[in-house]
Write a protein that holds these residues in place. Structure first.
Motif, PDB file in Angstrom:
ATOM      1  N   SER A 149       0.838  -1.205   0.000  1.00  0.00           N
ATOM      2  CA  SER A 149       0.000   0.000   0.000  1.00  0.00           C
ATOM      3  C   SER A 149       0.867   1.247   0.000  1.00  0.00           C
ATOM      4  N   SER A 208      -1.614   2.631  -8.111  1.00  0.00           N
ATOM      5  CA  SER A 208      -2.333   1.445  -7.648  1.00  0.00           C
ATOM      6  C   SER A 208      -2.801   0.593  -8.823  1.00  0.00           C
ATOM      7  N   GLY A 231      -6.665  -2.452  -8.559  1.00  0.00           N
ATOM      8  CA  GLY A 231      -6.258  -1.475  -7.556  1.00  0.00           C
ATOM      9  C   GLY A 231      -7.433  -0.713  -6.981  1.00  0.00           C
TER      10      GLY A 231
END
Length: 819
Positions: free
Chosen positions: A505, A669, A676
């Motif tokens: 993350s 992401s 994502g």
């Protein structure tokens, strides 16, 4: 000859050329010239219009056999000086490595301070004597100015010199660029027979062993290797030289900052997507044309823009034998970025950016100048790299404000790249997922040709984006701020899910430190910087309050200095506090923080990102430096802690920057096979910048943003110049700014320049930085040519006298910020 010197003056200086230097005295050559009491290195701009005056001084020397500044680069620097209203000498200094310019230095030392002195010393004379007392080495006069104030020290020093109290020495400028060398030991006399060796070495067994080792190594070896790895002492090395069978030599070594970074193995190259293929075909056709033009490549994050850059460079470098420049924002210039180009072009790639030492920059510059390297990847100043036979310039993340130089010459690398490419007949390719409003307008008007990459490569999809309303409490109550809870329930749950699945993350907060300000709860006192109009930021690990503008520091307060209360609170959130909060919520997680405080070392970025790439980091958090240039397939979550940071700054570009930052960080992401997700925490979920980012809707955002700017007349609908007056005295700064505004207003009225408007003067939004008060006024016009003429006329004829208040006036053309 007209010589440009790196001084804050708009004109060049005329010098006579002695006959013995005439052959080498050509435009672009470095010259050593007398100026005042010093010698400086300057650059020949052009021959004088007529014979020099009898009072003109001669050149002391011409320092280059081959001009340091090639003619095409000199033409570009002249354009930069003219357009940005900057002295040509300062432009040339910015364009070249520091090792190619220098100035003589004056040193002063104390001869004696005992015994009778001639009369009573003045305060300044006594200051010099006391400052020198106890210092054994001669001290630079420049240090005296820094440590004891900017007084007129030279008359004081000359009087003390006449009385024999001090001595003055001068160190001449360094005219030869500093080079790095290594010491070699080389055999000069072959000893073919055993008898001859017995005769030469006798009982000197170690010297004979050294000789025979050198033979096995081809006759030459580095002395450091012989001593450190093979154990031969310096006495043995010197003894071999003393016997006349070997000599020491110095060999120049290139300082390649990325030499230790392995070139990535050539992986199978996937086929181009249809959109990439179409884009590449257009660019290759342009690269083969006589007038290639400028292209704007609008590609969503993860759409393969870098692959397009590489394919364009393959045509230019390998097929055409030309050179190329790739500009990237400083914060995105990671070894990961460099590795992509080194994988394609090997050791023909040079790297230029601010983290390199002066010597490393000089060596890379020389490799490009000689043609040894053909491609340069670098930050802003790499636009001036001496690339031979330039065929293409790529500006990646062209919207980034870091392409604008903060001090003179205040050039914008993107605009300089467009002009340089046009002068060289090269392709200029500007790439971004969120193009700047000016670039989009140029593409819409047909000045640039628009190319698009609408989809991610490999079938990947853009991440889903959720907005968490920070104006609601955890219980859903409207108007209850998030308070001390940095992580919303949604973001906390999403982080926990990624940790459980072994995914990575990224958390973004564009504020460093622990708390953004400190306030007394009883009287409301806020701790501010004594030299700047900003609050001090609390850094918890160091227990210090720090100003992020002038770097003033002081201890964290225990009680209020105004009322004496001990009820002192640390308010606001920075990356340091986010790191602590996340660590408390997820104690088993591996965290890494990237901001200015953790990346001050030369290879700090590299080391942190290598850990992320190896999977050693579960959660990467930081400021905007993590929002671009990163491609980690295992990152499936991006959390924006506070999307409102910067949204309400008093700057017309604040909304555009917020949208760009949100879109860019969201693009980190879901770049691999897993989908994502992005969670954005904001107190303004209905703001059009946030709503557009939520939908990945650049077109909707830019349409609304341009409408917002049209009525007040902000760029790209007008051209703008920000004139900033600064000084030590607030009232003098104000009066000077008013005087400048009146002068320009009078010029506009007298010449009936209807297309130019003057706004202000007014205090700058941050009205004091580094103990200097700041006022500014804005000039606007729809005509770039007319605005340039006004600025140049003003610069040449309006004088700001520094005086004791150290007044300065800065001309910032096409500013990217008005703070």
């Amino acid at each position: 000859m007209e010589v440009a010197l790196p001084l804050p003056v708009s004109h060049t200086f005329t010098y006579r050329v002695p006959d013995n230097l005439r052959e080498r005295a050509v435009p672009g050559a470095r010259v050593l010239v007398p100026i005042g009491r010093k010698q400086r290195i300057g650059w020949i701009d052009r021959p004088s219009d007529g014979p020099p005056a009898a009072s003109a001084k001669p050149l002391d020397d011409v320092l280059d056999e081959r001009p340091a500044v090639p003619e095409p680069l000199l033409r570009l620097c002249r354009w930069v000086a003219d357009y940005y209203v900057a002295p040509l000498g300062q432009v040339l200094r910015a364009a070249l490595p520091a090792g190619l310019s220098d100035v003589s230095r004056d040193f002063v030392s104390l001869v004696h301070s005992d015994g009778p002195l001639p009369g009573e010393l003045t305060d300044l004379e006594r200051t010099v004597v006391e400052w020198l007392a106890g210092r054994e080495e001669p001290q630079p006069v420049a240090r005296l100015r820094r440590e004891r104030g900017k007084h007129s020290w030279w008359p004081v020093i000359r009087r003390l010199q006449e009385w024999g109290i001090v001595a003055v020495e001068r160190e001449e400028p360094r005219t030869d660029p500093p080079v790095r060398t290594r010491r070699l030991l080389r055999i000069t006399d072959s000893l073919p027979t055993l008898g001859r060796r017995e005769e030469v070495f006798g009982r000197a067994r170690r010297q004979r062993e050294l000789y025979e080792v050198l033979e096995e190594m081809g006759g030459t070896a580095e002395t450091a290797h012989l001593a450190a790895q093979l154990g031969f002492s310096h006495t043995v090395l010197n003894g071999l030289v003393g016997r006349g069978v070997a000599i020491f030599e110095e060999e120049e070594v290139s300082r390649d900052p990325y030499a230790a970074v392995p070139i990535a193995e050539a992986l199978p190259i996937p086929p181009l997507t249809p959109a990439q293929e179409e884009t590449v075909e257009v660019l290759l056709a342009a690269a083969r044309a006589q007038d290639p033009g400028t292209f704007l490549l609008h590609g969503v994050t993860g759409s393969g823009k870098t692959r397009v850059y590489v394919e364009l460079l393959r045509e230019v470098v390998e097929a055409q034998g030309r050179g190329a420049i790739v500009l990237v924002p400083e914060i995105a210039l990671t070894p990961q970025t460099v590795a992509r180009f080194r994988a394609a072009f090997g050791d023909r790639v040079a790297v230029l950016h601010s983290a390199l030492s002066d010597g490393e920059r000089l060596d890379e510059w020389r490799a490009l100048r000689s043609g040894e390297k053909r491609v340069v990847v670098g930050a802003r100043s790499a636009v001036f790299a001496p690339v031979e036979k330039l065929g293409a310039i790529v500006v990646d993340e062209e919207h980034e404000s870091s392409y604008k130089q903060g001090d003179s010459p205040r050039y914008h690398a993107r605009e300089v790249a467009v002009v340089r490419a046009r002068l060289a007949g090269a392709v200029c390719l500007l790439g971004s997922a969120t193009p700047a409003a000016e670039s989009w307008r140029n593409a819409s008007d047909g000045k640039y040709r628009l190319l698009t990459l609408p989809d991610r490569v490999g079938g990947a999809v853009l991440p889903s984006i959720r907005v968490v309303d920070r104006s609601e409490g955890r219980d859903g109550t409207k108007g209850a701020p998030l308070g001390p809870e940095i992580l919303s329930e949604q973001l906390e749950a999403a982080l926990a899910a990624r940790l459980e699945r072994g995914e990575q993350s990224i958390l973004l907060l564009n504020r460093r430190g622990y708390a953004t300000f400190v306030r007394c709860h009883d009287c409301g006192e806020v701790w501010e910087c004594p030299s700047c109009s900003v609050s001090l930021t609390y850094h918890r690990r160091r227990a210090r309050l720090v100003c992020h503008y002038c770097f003033h520091e002081e201890a964290a307060p225990q009680k209020c200095t105004r009322c004496g209360s001990t009820d002192v609170g640390f308010r606001g959130v920075g990356t340091e506090q986010v790191e602590r909060e996340v660590g408390e919520h997820f104690p088993a997680a591996s965290l890494a923080r990237m901001d200015v405080d953790t990346t001050s070392g030369k290879w700090s970025h590299h080391r942190i990102l290598e850990r992320v790439e190896r999977g050693e980091v579960d959660i990467l958090l930081g400021t905007q430096m993590i929002a671009k240039g990163l491609d980690f397939p295992n990152v499936t979550l991006v959390g924006v802690i506070n999307a409102d940071v910067g949204l309400h700054l008093p700057d017309f570009r604040a909304t555009e920057r917020t949208f760009q930052l949100l879109t860019q960080v969201a693009g980190r992401s879901g770049r691999g096979r897993r989908p994502g997700e992005v969670i954005v925490q904001t107190a303004m979920p209905d703001h059009y910048a946030v709503r557009s980012a939520l939908r990945h809707d650049y077109h909707g955002f830019i349409e609304r943003e341009l409408e917002e700017r049209r009525e007040p007349g902000y760029p790209p609908f007008t051209r703008m110049v920000n004139l900033v007056v600064s000084g030590r005295d607030e009232d003098e700064v104000r009066k000077t700014a008013v005087g400048a505004a009146d002068w320009i207003g009078g010029l506009v009225r007298s010449e009936k320049l209807a297309g130019v408007s003057v706004l202000g003067p007014a205090p700058c939004p941050i009205e004091r930085i580094r103990a200097r008060w700041r006022w500014h006024l804005l000039l606007r016009s729809g005509s770039a040519r007319l605005l340039g003429e006004v600025c140049r006329y003003f610069s040449e004829r309006y004088t700001v006298r520094k005086g004791r208040h150290d007044l300065r006036l800065a001309i910032d053309r096409d500013p990217v910020a008005l703070l």
